[in-house]
Design a protein around this motif. Sequence first.
Motif, mmCIF file in Angstrom:
data_model
loop_
_atom_site.group_PDB
_atom_site.id
_atom_site.type_symbol
_atom_site.label_atom_id
_atom_site.label_comp_id
_atom_site.label_asym_id
_atom_site.label_seq_id
_atom_site.Cartn_x
_atom_site.Cartn_y
_atom_site.Cartn_z
ATOM 1 N N MET A 60 58.412 3.215 9.785
ATOM 2 C CA MET A 60 59.296 3.139 10.941
ATOM 3 C C MET A 60 60.771 3.186 10.589
ATOM 4 N N TRP A 61 61.097 3.142 9.321
ATOM 5 C CA TRP A 61 62.501 3.121 8.919
ATOM 6 C C TRP A 61 62.672 3.942 7.651
ATOM 7 N N SER A 62 63.910 4.256 7.330
ATOM 8 C CA SER A 62 64.205 5.135 6.205
ATOM 9 C C SER A 62 64.422 4.326 4.926
ATOM 10 N N ILE A 63 63.552 4.527 3.950
ATOM 11 C CA ILE A 63 63.732 3.873 2.648
ATOM 12 C C ILE A 63 65.019 4.355 1.989
ATOM 13 N N ASP A 64 65.331 5.637 2.159
ATOM 14 C CA ASP A 64 66.540 6.199 1.558
ATOM 15 C C ASP A 64 67.791 5.495 2.073
ATOM 16 N N LYS A 65 67.851 5.218 3.376
ATOM 17 C CA LYS A 65 69.017 4.528 3.942
ATOM 18 C C LYS A 65 69.109 3.100 3.424
ATOM 19 N N LEU A 66 67.980 2.432 3.321
ATOM 20 C CA LEU A 66 67.973 1.037 2.874
ATOM 21 C C LEU A 66 68.394 0.907 1.416
ATOM 22 N N THR A 67 67.875 1.793 0.572
ATOM 23 C CA THR A 67 68.126 1.668 -0.870
ATOM 24 C C THR A 67 69.493 2.194 -1.288
ATOM 25 N N LYS A 68 70.238 2.785 -0.347
ATOM 26 C CA LYS A 68 71.602 3.203 -0.696
ATOM 27 C C LYS A 68 72.538 2.008 -0.856
ATOM 28 N N ASN A 69 72.191 0.898 -0.222
ATOM 29 C CA ASN A 69 72.994 -0.312 -0.387
ATOM 30 C C ASN A 69 72.709 -0.930 -1.747
ATOM 31 N N ASP A 70 73.666 -1.648 -2.261
ATOM 32 C CA ASP A 70 73.518 -2.292 -3.579
ATOM 33 C C ASP A 70 72.997 -3.715 -3.462
ATOM 34 N N ASN A 71 72.499 -4.082 -2.268
ATOM 35 C CA ASN A 71 72.053 -5.453 -2.070
ATOM 36 C C ASN A 71 70.686 -5.729 -2.688
ATOM 37 N N LEU A 72 69.910 -4.670 -2.904
ATOM 38 C CA LEU A 72 68.564 -4.852 -3.419
ATOM 39 C C LEU A 72 68.540 -4.778 -4.940
#
Length: 304
Positions: free
Chosen positions: A226-238
């Motif tokens: 339901m969501w984009s892994i690419d968008k999420l992993t672009k942040n440096d929070n993970l």
Amino acid sequence: MSQVLHTPPPTATDPAETPAQLAARYGLAVSGARPSLPEYVHQLWARRHFITAFATAKLTSQYSQAKLGQVWQVMTPLLNAAVYYFIFGVLLQTKKNVPDYIPFLVTGVFIWTFTQSSIMAGTRAISSNLGLVRALHFPRAALPISFCLQQLQQLLFSMAALVVILLCFGVPISISWLLAIPALVLQFTFNAGVSMILARLGARTPDIAQLMPFILRTWMYVSGVMWSIDKLTKNDNLPHLVTVALKLNPAAVYIDLMRFALIDSFHAHQLPPHVWAAATGWALLAGVGGFIYFWKAEETYGRG
């Protein structure tokens, strides 16, 4: 004159002779013994028509009691996609910055449903068909494989609706759609391997089937349906390991491959590095490993 019939005296047996040696001397074999791996593969291939016919019969009877019948093969994943769109796309606004969100979502739901349904059916493949297993002699791997084939057939029906959705939302027909064929072959191999692993575990511990919906639901939420892994992993929070795990998650890999094949706005830079190598590796690891793992317990199915 009377005739006397003489029977030969019984052959004396060596008290030290083992049961195996005694069976070999009289040409006896263990009933239901596990064949060698090449012979097992040969037996499966010889029963390929049974596997396809069994899968088709299961698919046909699945919605036989419903008034809409086989329409539910398409309606079920579409209704799931509608629910996910309302919750994640509208309420949680995950559709922001995701081009062609509805095709993106529907593709993810359809491909995930293929994996989820294959694994759930495979988990119960032996335990729910004990009558068939005990009545007939056939390679037991035919059951989880046929259930995966049933889910592949259902996916192909659903793909017709997916094509209509893609065209309605302006996604053009492209030569890249042909990439869906190797992607589905790899996903089917992966699904069949995992199904055989869980079929063996489920045959021994039927309670696993009750646990699987919770495991699969968690797996779905981390697979980018339901969501984009690419968008999420672009942040440096993970953490880096979490990012790698999300991108190499096998369910996410196969979903991304299908999105890349079917949706022109889903570009190559959104795929994890070496995505085809990862998809092939997961397919071989699960397919070959799961098959061998299942084969090793062949003589135990249906007993006890």
